[in-house]
Design an enzyme around this catalytic site. Structure first.
Site, PDB file in Angstrom:
ATOM      1  N   LYS A 167      -9.106  19.870  -0.911  1.00  0.00           N
ATOM      2  CA  LYS A 167      -9.186  21.097  -1.712  1.00  0.00           C
ATOM      3  C   LYS A 167      -7.859  21.361  -2.421  1.00  0.00           C
ATOM      4  O   LYS A 167      -7.835  21.655  -3.614  1.00  0.00           O
ATOM      5  CB  LYS A 167      -9.498  22.284  -0.795  1.00  0.00           C
ATOM      6  CG  LYS A 167      -9.368  23.619  -1.493  1.00  0.00           C
ATOM      7  CD  LYS A 167      -9.637  24.795  -0.568  1.00  0.00           C
ATOM      8  CE  LYS A 167      -8.434  25.275   0.207  1.00  0.00           C
ATOM      9  NZ  LYS A 167      -7.473  26.099  -0.534  1.00  0.00           N
ATOM     10  N   ASN A 168      -6.758  21.239  -1.678  1.00  0.00           N
ATOM     11  CA  ASN A 168      -5.464  21.630  -2.244  1.00  0.00           C
ATOM     12  C   ASN A 168      -4.945  20.640  -3.282  1.00  0.00           C
ATOM     13  O   ASN A 168      -3.948  20.916  -3.949  1.00  0.00           O
ATOM     14  CB  ASN A 168      -4.426  21.802  -1.129  1.00  0.00           C
ATOM     15  CG  ASN A 168      -4.656  23.082  -0.346  1.00  0.00           C
ATOM     16  OD1 ASN A 168      -5.535  23.869  -0.673  1.00  0.00           O
ATOM     17  ND2 ASN A 168      -3.858  23.294   0.697  1.00  0.00           N
ATOM     18  N   CYS A 193      -6.099  34.215   0.625  1.00  0.00           N
ATOM     19  CA  CYS A 193      -6.031  34.506   2.056  1.00  0.00           C
ATOM     20  C   CYS A 193      -4.958  35.546   2.344  1.00  0.00           C
ATOM     21  O   CYS A 193      -3.871  35.509   1.774  1.00  0.00           O
ATOM     22  CB  CYS A 193      -5.663  33.234   2.828  1.00  0.00           C
ATOM     23  SG  CYS A 193      -7.002  32.063   2.986  1.00  0.00           S
ATOM     24  N   ARG A 215       3.065  36.584   0.175  1.00  0.00           N
ATOM     25  CA  ARG A 215       2.906  35.487  -0.785  1.00  0.00           C
ATOM     26  C   ARG A 215       3.233  35.901  -2.223  1.00  0.00           C
ATOM     27  O   ARG A 215       2.358  35.971  -3.086  1.00  0.00           O
ATOM     28  CB  ARG A 215       1.485  34.926  -0.706  1.00  0.00           C
ATOM     29  CG  ARG A 215       1.172  34.386   0.664  1.00  0.00           C
ATOM     30  CD  ARG A 215      -0.198  33.790   0.737  1.00  0.00           C
ATOM     31  NE  ARG A 215      -0.168  32.358   0.529  1.00  0.00           N
ATOM     32  CZ  ARG A 215      -1.273  31.597   0.547  1.00  0.00           C
ATOM     33  NH1 ARG A 215      -2.453  32.130   0.701  1.00  0.00           N
ATOM     34  NH2 ARG A 215      -1.186  30.306   0.380  1.00  0.00           N
ATOM     35  N   ASP A 222      -1.039  24.761   7.689  1.00  0.00           N
ATOM     36  CA  ASP A 222      -2.496  24.812   7.583  1.00  0.00           C
ATOM     37  C   ASP A 222      -3.207  24.216   8.798  1.00  0.00           C
ATOM     38  O   ASP A 222      -4.438  24.246   8.864  1.00  0.00           O
ATOM     39  CB  ASP A 222      -2.967  24.094   6.309  1.00  0.00           C
ATOM     40  CG  ASP A 222      -2.723  24.923   5.066  1.00  0.00           C
ATOM     41  OD1 ASP A 222      -2.350  26.103   5.196  1.00  0.00           O
ATOM     42  OD2 ASP A 222      -2.909  24.391   3.951  1.00  0.00           O
ATOM     43  N   ARG A 262     -14.983  28.238   1.660  1.00  0.00           N
ATOM     44  CA  ARG A 262     -13.954  28.037   0.631  1.00  0.00           C
ATOM     45  C   ARG A 262     -13.273  26.682   0.817  1.00  0.00           C
ATOM     46  O   ARG A 262     -12.826  26.083  -0.160  1.00  0.00           O
ATOM     47  CB  ARG A 262     -12.892  29.127   0.720  1.00  0.00           C
ATOM     48  CG  ARG A 262     -13.367  30.499   0.296  1.00  0.00           C
ATOM     49  CD  ARG A 262     -12.215  31.474   0.313  1.00  0.00           C
ATOM     50  NE  ARG A 262     -11.034  30.851  -0.273  1.00  0.00           N
ATOM     51  CZ  ARG A 262      -9.788  31.129   0.062  1.00  0.00           C
ATOM     52  NH1 ARG A 262      -9.522  32.037   0.968  1.00  0.00           N
ATOM     53  NH2 ARG A 262      -8.786  30.510  -0.526  1.00  0.00           N
TER      54      ARG A 262
HETATM   55  C1  UD1 Z   1      -0.125  25.974  -0.558  1.00  0.00           C
HETATM   56  C2  UD1 Z   1      -1.480  25.671   0.017  1.00  0.00           C
HETATM   57  C3  UD1 Z   1      -1.672  26.373   1.343  1.00  0.00           C
HETATM   58  C4  UD1 Z   1      -0.516  26.032   2.291  1.00  0.00           C
HETATM   59  C5  UD1 Z   1       0.834  26.268   1.629  1.00  0.00           C
HETATM   60  C6  UD1 Z   1       2.011  25.779   2.458  1.00  0.00           C
HETATM   61  C7  UD1 Z   1      -2.918  25.308  -1.896  1.00  0.00           C
HETATM   62  C8  UD1 Z   1      -4.062  25.778  -2.710  1.00  0.00           C
HETATM   63  N1  UD1 Z   1      -2.510  26.106  -0.905  1.00  0.00           N
HETATM   64  O1  UD1 Z   1      -0.091  27.382  -0.761  1.00  0.00           O
HETATM   65  O2  UD1 Z   1      -2.902  25.947   1.901  1.00  0.00           O
HETATM   66  O3  UD1 Z   1      -0.588  26.853   3.444  1.00  0.00           O
HETATM   67  O4  UD1 Z   1       0.888  25.582   0.360  1.00  0.00           O
HETATM   68  O5  UD1 Z   1       1.857  24.436   2.740  1.00  0.00           O
HETATM   69  O6  UD1 Z   1      -2.403  24.242  -2.106  1.00  0.00           O
HETATM   70  N2  UD1 Z   1       6.794  31.848  -1.813  1.00  0.00           N
HETATM   71  C9  UD1 Z   1       7.612  32.817  -2.333  1.00  0.00           C
HETATM   72  N3  UD1 Z   1       7.605  33.022  -3.681  1.00  0.00           N
HETATM   73  C10 UD1 Z   1       6.803  32.299  -4.518  1.00  0.00           C
HETATM   74  C11 UD1 Z   1       5.982  31.293  -3.978  1.00  0.00           C
HETATM   75  C12 UD1 Z   1       6.003  31.094  -2.611  1.00  0.00           C
HETATM   76  O7  UD1 Z   1       8.361  33.488  -1.614  1.00  0.00           O
HETATM   77  O8  UD1 Z   1       6.833  32.557  -5.733  1.00  0.00           O
HETATM   78  C13 UD1 Z   1       6.807  31.620  -0.341  1.00  0.00           C
HETATM   79  C14 UD1 Z   1       5.465  31.934   0.305  1.00  0.00           C
HETATM   80  O9  UD1 Z   1       5.308  33.303   0.556  1.00  0.00           O
HETATM   81  C15 UD1 Z   1       5.561  31.115   1.570  1.00  0.00           C
HETATM   82  C16 UD1 Z   1       6.352  29.863   1.117  1.00  0.00           C
HETATM   83  O10 UD1 Z   1       7.000  30.242  -0.095  1.00  0.00           O
HETATM   84  O11 UD1 Z   1       6.305  31.797   2.546  1.00  0.00           O
HETATM   85  C17 UD1 Z   1       5.506  28.641   0.858  1.00  0.00           C
HETATM   86  O12 UD1 Z   1       4.435  28.987   0.012  1.00  0.00           O
HETATM   87  P1  UD1 Z   1       3.786  27.925  -0.989  1.00  0.00           P
HETATM   88  O13 UD1 Z   1       4.193  26.545  -0.592  1.00  0.00           O
HETATM   89  O14 UD1 Z   1       4.067  28.350  -2.377  1.00  0.00           O
HETATM   90  O15 UD1 Z   1       2.250  28.119  -0.668  1.00  0.00           O
HETATM   91  P2  UD1 Z   1       1.032  28.020  -1.687  1.00  0.00           P
HETATM   92  O16 UD1 Z   1       1.351  27.090  -2.788  1.00  0.00           O
HETATM   93  O17 UD1 Z   1       0.541  29.390  -1.999  1.00  0.00           O
END
Ligand code: UD1
Length: 427
Positions: free
Chosen positions: A22-23, A124, A129, A314, A406
């Site tokens: 999915k990701n 989620c 986030r 995850d 999902r």
């Molecule tokens: C992706 C995955 C999710 C997984 C996560 C971490 C998808 C669709 N989702 O989520 O399943 O759990 O990676 O492996 O691929 N952060 C900030 N500011 C930002 C962006 C992120 O502070 O602008 C923080 C987040 O709150 C979190 C950390 O960075 O604490 C990592 O998040 P991130 O790797 O960006 O997660 P996603 O891409 O949303």
């Protein structure tokens, strides 16, 4: 509303086919916005998030044709996405709010159409986030961005230009977005502290097939030389390492012998090492990864979640479910998301003994779990409840399973095919 009903106690034996990730599928679909030519994706999983993203992309003008929508055969879907024209650069709240990854369209829209208006994301409920790192990264490529009435409004008059982006923490989503945006920027972009997750690598490899120039794929530093145009390509979505890890935990939990077909061990080495330390036999075979556990107890293991190549956040909930039946005490430290323990209260309904103190959950194994009525709260948390139910005595009902749909393709079919007593109850 659909529910999953299961009766615990069966060991799992046989083969589980692993679907496309999915990701990886989500950012790959979004990459279709970068070119007017067709992008053909193979091995796309049949998931609610994929369907939702189809709607979002169609709103921007992407024509989408899908073969294999019905799961008659085991292969994934073949999806052709053609964004001949971008007809709308707004991603509205109604479409974006249910899935965080839909925010990622901001990168390709800015790169190709030089503007985007994208609703701030939902998805989620696992912590706040924020999107600050996406916006900072895109600003380094020359975008002007303001937040207006819940939307990120971004412009790049004259187009994006290359820049240096240093992420203060590893972020998968912002790495995807800045990498996609940089493929069409003028000049060279360097992304430092980039995410190295296999899904980032899969997207990078597809972008290269589309004509992008990217160096350092699979490392912490990505160098992207912008090109004027990208073209069409065909790409097969990488197998889902989180689905693999989930069924690996299920097999370790119930005992038995399960081949996870098409799984790639190199994409979840940390999790497989942890499973081996719990006492499961993990074998890499040509056709996938085999998990085998005999009647011996589940050993407790301490785990910290980390960015790839570390133990994935995850799989944290699923691993916690496994540890509820260990023969001792294990400590799990969640370092990626600040609020990712919502499954703890639900696991307690089975009789699990878990205490949370800040980032650390202390799980004391119990000799038996008892079936219960439980509620899914997020995607990975929901599946941890299924894993617990697989060994709980008596009947378990997992309510509100839309989160499962999902992210897990035909979960109940895959598990019942290897011997679990599990069914979906509709309505
Ligand atoms: C992706 C995955 C999710 C997984 C996560 C971490 C998808 C669709 N989702 O989520 O399943 O759990 O990676 O492996 O691929 N952060 C900030 N500011 C930002 C962006 C992120 O502070 O602008 C923080 C987040 O709150 C979190 C950390 O960075 O604490 C990592 O998040 P991130 O790797 O960006 O997660 P996603 O891409 O949303």
């Amino acid at each position: 509303m659909d529910r999953i009903r299961l009766v615990g106690g069966n060991t799992l034996r046989g083969e589980i086919p692993i679907s496309g990730a999915k990701n990886a599928a989500l950012p790959l679909m979004i990459a279709s916005l970068l070119t007017r030519e067709p992008l053909v994706l193979e091995n796309v999983p049949r998931l609610a998030d994929v369907n939702q993203l189809e709607k979002i992309l169609e709103n921007h003008g992407v024509d989408i044709a899908v073969h294999g929508r019905k799961p008659i055969q085991l292969e994934g879907q073949r999806m052709t996405l053609e964004a001949a024209e971008i007809v709308d650069t707004t991603a509205p709240y109604e479409l974006v709010s249910t899935m965080r990854a839909s925010f990622w369209v901001i990168g390709p829209l800015l790169a190709r159409a030089h503007e985007a208006r994208v609703s701030l994301p939902g998805g989620c409920a696992i912590g706040t986030r924020p999107v600050d790192l996406f916006l900072d990264g895109l600003r380094q490529l020359g975008a002007e961005i303001e937040i207006d009435e819940g939307y990120a409004v971004a412009r790049a008059p004259g187009g994006l230009r290359g820049g240096r982006v240093v992420f203060p923490k590893v972020t998968v989503g912002a790495t995807h977005v800045v990498m996609m945006a940089a493929t069409l920027a003028k000049g060279t972009t360097v992304i430092e502290n980039a995410a190295m997750e296999p899904e980032v690598t899969d997207l990078a490899e597809c972008l290269v097939k589309m004509g992008a120039k990217i160096d350092g794929i699979g490392t912490r530093t990505l160098t992207i030389e912008g090109v004027d145009e990208l073209h069409g390509a065909t790409h097969s979505v990488v197998p889902d390492r989180i689905e693999t890890g989930t069924y690996a935990m299920a097999a370790a939990m119930t005992g038995g012998d399960v081949l996870l077909r098409d799984a790639r061990a190199e994409h979840l080495r940390a999790a497989l090492d942890v499973l081996a330390r719990t006492g499961a036999d993990v074998t890499e075979e040509a056709s996938g990864v085999r998990i085998h556990r005999n009647g011996n107890g589940i050993q407790p293991v301490d785990v910290d979640t980390e960015p790839f190549p570390g133990f994935p956040t995850d799989l944290q909930a699923q691993f916690m479910a496994l540890m509820t039946r260990s023969t001792g005490v294990s400590h799990i430290r969640e370092t990626i998301f600040e609020n990712r323990y919502m499954h703890v209260a639900e696991l307690a309904r089975f009789g699990a003994d878990i205490k949370v103190d800040g980032q650390v959950a202390t799980v004391t194994g119990v000799p038996q779990l008892k079936g219960a009525q439980v509620m899914a709260t997020d995607l990975r948390a929901s599946v941890s409840l299924v894993i617990a139910g697989l060994v709980a005595s008596g009947e378990t009902t997992v309510n509100r399973i839309y989160h499962l749909d999902r992210g897990f393709e035909r979960l109940e079919d895959k598990l019942s095919a290897v011997g679990a007593e599990i069914e979906r109850v509709t309505g």
